[in-house]
Scaffold this motif. Structure first.
Motif, PDB file in Angstrom:
ATOM      1  N   GLU A   1       0.913  -1.216  -0.034  1.00  0.00           N
ATOM      2  CA  GLU A   1       0.041   0.005  -0.066  1.00  0.00           C
ATOM      3  C   GLU A   1       0.891   1.340  -0.073  1.00  0.00           C
ATOM      4  O   GLU A   1       0.587   2.373  -0.682  1.00  0.00           O
ATOM      5  CB  GLU A   1      -1.001  -0.084   1.260  1.00  0.00           C
ATOM      6  N   ILE A   2       2.099   1.124   0.735  1.00  0.00           N
ATOM      7  CA  ILE A   2       2.937   2.332   0.593  1.00  0.00           C
ATOM      8  C   ILE A   2       3.487   2.584  -0.859  1.00  0.00           C
ATOM      9  O   ILE A   2       3.319   3.756  -1.268  1.00  0.00           O
ATOM     10  CB  ILE A   2       4.200   2.173   1.684  1.00  0.00           C
ATOM     11  N   ALA A   3       3.752   1.541  -1.489  1.00  0.00           N
ATOM     12  CA  ALA A   3       4.118   1.558  -2.868  1.00  0.00           C
ATOM     13  C   ALA A   3       3.206   2.172  -3.823  1.00  0.00           C
ATOM     14  O   ALA A   3       3.250   2.971  -4.604  1.00  0.00           O
ATOM     15  CB  ALA A   3       4.462   0.085  -3.271  1.00  0.00           C
ATOM     16  N   ILE A   4       1.722   1.796  -3.380  1.00  0.00           N
ATOM     17  CA  ILE A   4       0.616   2.430  -4.389  1.00  0.00           C
ATOM     18  C   ILE A   4       0.520   3.820  -4.009  1.00  0.00           C
ATOM     19  O   ILE A   4       0.431   4.768  -4.853  1.00  0.00           O
ATOM     20  CB  ILE A   4      -0.542   1.519  -4.030  1.00  0.00           C
ATOM     21  N   ALA A   5       0.805   4.075  -2.807  1.00  0.00           N
ATOM     22  CA  ALA A   5       0.463   5.601  -2.416  1.00  0.00           C
ATOM     23  C   ALA A   5       1.643   6.440  -3.166  1.00  0.00           C
ATOM     24  O   ALA A   5       1.276   7.506  -3.468  1.00  0.00           O
ATOM     25  CB  ALA A   5       0.599   5.705  -0.882  1.00  0.00           C
ATOM     26  N   ILE A   6       2.787   5.786  -3.094  1.00  0.00           N
ATOM     27  CA  ILE A   6       4.010   6.631  -3.643  1.00  0.00           C
ATOM     28  C   ILE A   6       3.789   6.696  -5.328  1.00  0.00           C
ATOM     29  O   ILE A   6       3.810   7.636  -5.849  1.00  0.00           O
ATOM     30  CB  ILE A   6       5.332   6.025  -3.288  1.00  0.00           C
ATOM     31  N   ALA A   7       3.412   5.546  -5.778  1.00  0.00           N
ATOM     32  CA  ALA A   7       3.106   5.528  -7.209  1.00  0.00           C
ATOM     33  C   ALA A   7       1.758   6.582  -7.813  1.00  0.00           C
ATOM     34  O   ALA A   7       2.196   7.344  -8.678  1.00  0.00           O
ATOM     35  CB  ALA A   7       2.828   4.145  -7.654  1.00  0.00           C
ATOM     36  N   LYS A   8       1.051   6.968  -6.683  1.00  0.00           N
ATOM     37  CA  LYS A   8       0.019   7.810  -7.173  1.00  0.00           C
ATOM     38  C   LYS A   8       0.679   9.114  -6.896  1.00  0.00           C
ATOM     39  O   LYS A   8       0.181  10.088  -7.781  1.00  0.00           O
ATOM     40  CB  LYS A   8      -1.089   7.573  -6.283  1.00  0.00           C
ATOM     41  N   SER A   9       1.205   9.497  -5.977  1.00  0.00           N
ATOM     42  CA  SER A   9       1.802  10.935  -5.479  1.00  0.00           C
ATOM     43  C   SER A   9       2.991  11.449  -6.085  1.00  0.00           C
ATOM     44  O   SER A   9       3.378  12.439  -6.275  1.00  0.00           O
ATOM     45  CB  SER A   9       1.755  11.112  -3.963  1.00  0.00           C
ATOM     46  N   GLN A  10       3.964  10.302  -6.672  1.00  0.00           N
ATOM     47  CA  GLN A  10       5.238  10.599  -7.051  1.00  0.00           C
ATOM     48  C   GLN A  10       5.571   9.972  -8.385  1.00  0.00           C
ATOM     49  O   GLN A  10       6.299   8.793  -8.550  1.00  0.00           O
ATOM     50  CB  GLN A  10       6.221  10.340  -5.871  1.00  0.00           C
ATOM     51  N   PRO A  11       5.104  10.480  -9.529  1.00  0.00           N
ATOM     52  CA  PRO A  11       5.179   9.490 -10.922  1.00  0.00           C
ATOM     53  C   PRO A  11       6.474   9.565 -11.280  1.00  0.00           C
ATOM     54  O   PRO A  11       6.973   8.629 -12.149  1.00  0.00           O
ATOM     55  CB  PRO A  11       4.167  10.453 -11.577  1.00  0.00           C
ATOM     56  N   PHE A  12       7.612  10.252 -10.758  1.00  0.00           N
ATOM     57  CA  PHE A  12       9.001  10.328 -11.362  1.00  0.00           C
ATOM     58  C   PHE A  12       9.896   9.908 -10.352  1.00  0.00           C
ATOM     59  O   PHE A  12      10.912  10.036 -10.487  1.00  0.00           O
ATOM     60  CB  PHE A  12       9.341  11.624 -11.877  1.00  0.00           C
ATOM     61  N   VAL A  13       9.222   8.945  -9.597  1.00  0.00           N
ATOM     62  CA  VAL A  13      10.321   8.347  -8.439  1.00  0.00           C
ATOM     63  C   VAL A  13      10.439   6.690  -8.972  1.00  0.00           C
ATOM     64  O   VAL A  13       9.146   6.072  -9.296  1.00  0.00           O
ATOM     65  CB  VAL A  13       9.779   8.278  -7.074  1.00  0.00           C
ATOM     66  N   HIS A  14      11.467   6.354  -8.986  1.00  0.00           N
ATOM     67  CA  HIS A  14      11.629   4.878  -9.258  1.00  0.00           C
ATOM     68  C   HIS A  14      11.455   3.726  -8.197  1.00  0.00           C
ATOM     69  O   HIS A  14      11.986   4.354  -7.060  1.00  0.00           O
ATOM     70  CB  HIS A  14      13.307   4.597  -9.844  1.00  0.00           C
ATOM     71  N   LEU A  15      10.617   3.199  -8.086  1.00  0.00           N
ATOM     72  CA  LEU A  15      10.237   2.211  -6.932  1.00  0.00           C
ATOM     73  C   LEU A  15      10.967   0.727  -7.163  1.00  0.00           C
ATOM     74  O   LEU A  15      10.773   0.200  -8.069  1.00  0.00           O
ATOM     75  CB  LEU A  15       8.679   1.924  -7.065  1.00  0.00           C
ATOM     76  N   LEU A  16      11.759   0.731  -6.154  1.00  0.00           N
ATOM     77  CA  LEU A  16      12.572  -0.564  -5.938  1.00  0.00           C
ATOM     78  C   LEU A  16      11.957  -1.173  -4.859  1.00  0.00           C
ATOM     79  O   LEU A  16      12.365  -1.010  -3.703  1.00  0.00           O
ATOM     80  CB  LEU A  16      13.960  -0.283  -5.943  1.00  0.00           C
ATOM     81  N   LEU A  17      11.177  -2.357  -4.895  1.00  0.00           N
ATOM     82  CA  LEU A  17      10.469  -2.940  -3.854  1.00  0.00           C
ATOM     83  C   LEU A  17      11.261  -4.574  -3.696  1.00  0.00           C
ATOM     84  O   LEU A  17      11.843  -5.094  -4.464  1.00  0.00           O
ATOM     85  CB  LEU A  17       9.235  -3.267  -4.391  1.00  0.00           C
ATOM     86  N   LEU A  18      11.527  -4.902  -2.495  1.00  0.00           N
ATOM     87  CA  LEU A  18      12.221  -5.896  -2.163  1.00  0.00           C
ATOM     88  C   LEU A  18      11.282  -7.086  -1.684  1.00  0.00           C
ATOM     89  O   LEU A  18      10.073  -6.637  -0.880  1.00  0.00           O
ATOM     90  CB  LEU A  18      13.265  -5.448  -0.965  1.00  0.00           C
ATOM     91  N   ALA A  19      11.467  -8.221  -1.885  1.00  0.00           N
ATOM     92  CA  ALA A  19      10.361  -9.503  -1.706  1.00  0.00           C
ATOM     93  C   ALA A  19      11.422 -10.634  -1.346  1.00  0.00           C
ATOM     94  O   ALA A  19      12.306 -10.949  -2.166  1.00  0.00           O
ATOM     95  CB  ALA A  19       9.156  -9.455  -2.517  1.00  0.00           C
ATOM     96  N   ARG A  20      10.773 -11.637  -0.409  1.00  0.00           N
ATOM     97  CA  ARG A  20      11.641 -12.864  -0.579  1.00  0.00           C
ATOM     98  C   ARG A  20      11.315 -13.674  -1.923  1.00  0.00           C
ATOM     99  O   ARG A  20      12.101 -14.498  -2.083  1.00  0.00           O
ATOM    100  CB  ARG A  20      11.275 -13.598   0.928  1.00  0.00           C
ATOM    101  N   ASP A  21      10.007 -13.771  -2.442  1.00  0.00           N
ATOM    102  CA  ASP A  21       9.878 -14.376  -3.461  1.00  0.00           C
ATOM    103  C   ASP A  21       8.990 -13.565  -4.632  1.00  0.00           C
ATOM    104  O   ASP A  21       8.033 -12.714  -4.168  1.00  0.00           O
ATOM    105  CB  ASP A  21       8.620 -15.389  -3.007  1.00  0.00           C
TER     106      ASP A  21
END
Length: 344
Positions: free
Chosen positions: A21-41
């Protein structure tokens, strides 16, 4: 001509209930930020669903990297690769790190390959190691609030149940057989202690960077408050813990009548975190050690009293530095930074 990206935001537990949900919120408000998300799988359903949700928002720069926070090698490999990518301008400098991933366990677990309790390593040592190892990837600061980057550590009210020496006592006591079920009180103290240690160590790191470094990096903790929905509790949690979580979720509409922060959907704190992460800091707010509970800001020492004890905090910093030393062998510049910080 396309607008260039102006920063990279890293979120651990990026496919988790709060992290996504944090990723979604940033994607909506900050279109020119590169999202690098970490996950185990990175091949799980939750990652695919998150990518689909972000695609519906519009064109966004996003990638998901596999990182196991219970492995020093995994954390260091990711950090080293990220530093190299920033230096080669493959991705923008890291302007934001949100340490959102966390686990809880109500059984005695086998120690990790690095020799630590998995709750302690995942919730405390790994976020610390990741932060230190990424120092060369953060945007170089110019000494002003907007000249640096932010590290936001996700806290919780369970810290009040924790103690700084909890895991030291565990090491000294006779170990129970692996798989032994812990009481809800013991499991809560274990989780709360890992979060308390993480926050205290991170504030200690911030102090050292202010005194010895030239990287403008603001580090603070944000408590998202009570959240409804999927939790990090394992299926081995005592029935009382699972029932309490289900009851709080069912009572959410009624609890909200009395307190807006009593129980929220994850979208509520996620929007707050995204706002705090990118709001313009004043010199005054940047210079303070602050602690956020949803949208309210407090002095960190009022929430974590041990911060008023500089010798104890310095000892904690040196202890955690020693514990992660093995994790930064071969990292070059980050290792030299750890040596300088530890020498204080």
């Amino acid at each position: 001509m396309a607008t260039p990206l102006h920063g990279t935001a890293i979120i651990t537990g990026g496919n988790g209930s709060l992290g996504s949900e944090i990723a979604i919120a940033i994607a909506k408000s900050q279109p020119f930020v590169h999202l690098l998300l970490l996950a185990r799988d990175i091949r799980c359903d939750s990652v695919r669903e998150l990518r689909d949700r972000i695609r519906l928002i519009g064109p966004r720069s996003i990638e998901v990297a596999r990182v196991d926070l219970a492995s020093f090698n995994s954390v260091v490999s990711f950090a080293q690769n990220t530093v190299e990518r920033v230096q080669s301008k493959d991705i923008p400098p890291v302007t934001l790190l949100i340490n959102s991933a966390a686990i809880s366990s109500y059984v005695t677990d086998q120690v990790t390959r690095d020799g630590y309790d998995p709750v302690y390593q995942t919730n405390c040592i790994a976020p610390f190691l990741l932060t230190v190892s990424l120092l060369e990837a953060f945007r170089a600061g110019d000494g002003t609030p907007n000249g640096g980057a932010k590290v936001i550590n996700i806290g919780c009210s369970s810290m009040s149940k924790g103690s700084l020496d909890y895991f030291d006592k565990m090491d000294l006591e006779d170990h129970q057989p692996e798989g032994t079920i812990l009481s809800s009180k013991e499991g809560g103290a274990r989780f709360g202690s890992s979060k308390l240690l993480m926050s205290a160590a991170m504030y200690a790191l911030r102090r050292s960077l202010v005194l010895t470094g030239n990287i403008s990096l603001n580090i603070f903790t944000l408590d998202p408050g009570g959240m409804a929905g999927n939790s990090h509790l394992t299926t081995t949690a005592p029935l009382s813990v699972r029932m309490a979580h289900q009851t709080r979720s069912g009572l959410r509409p009624f609890l909200r009548v009395f307190s807006k922060s009593a129980m929220n959907k994850t979208t509520v704190p996620a929007k707050v975190i995204a706002k705090v992460a990118f709001q313009r800091d004043t010199v005054e707010t940047w210079g303070r050690e602050r602690y956020n509970i949803l949208g309210s800001e407090y002095e960190a020492a009022s929430v974590i009293p041990v911060l008023r004890d500089p010798p104890r905090i310095e000892a904690l910093l040196k202890k955690v530095m020693r514990q992660v030393e093995i994790g930064v062998k071969g990292m070059g510049s980050p290792e030299s930074r750890i040596s300088r910080l530890s020498a204080r």
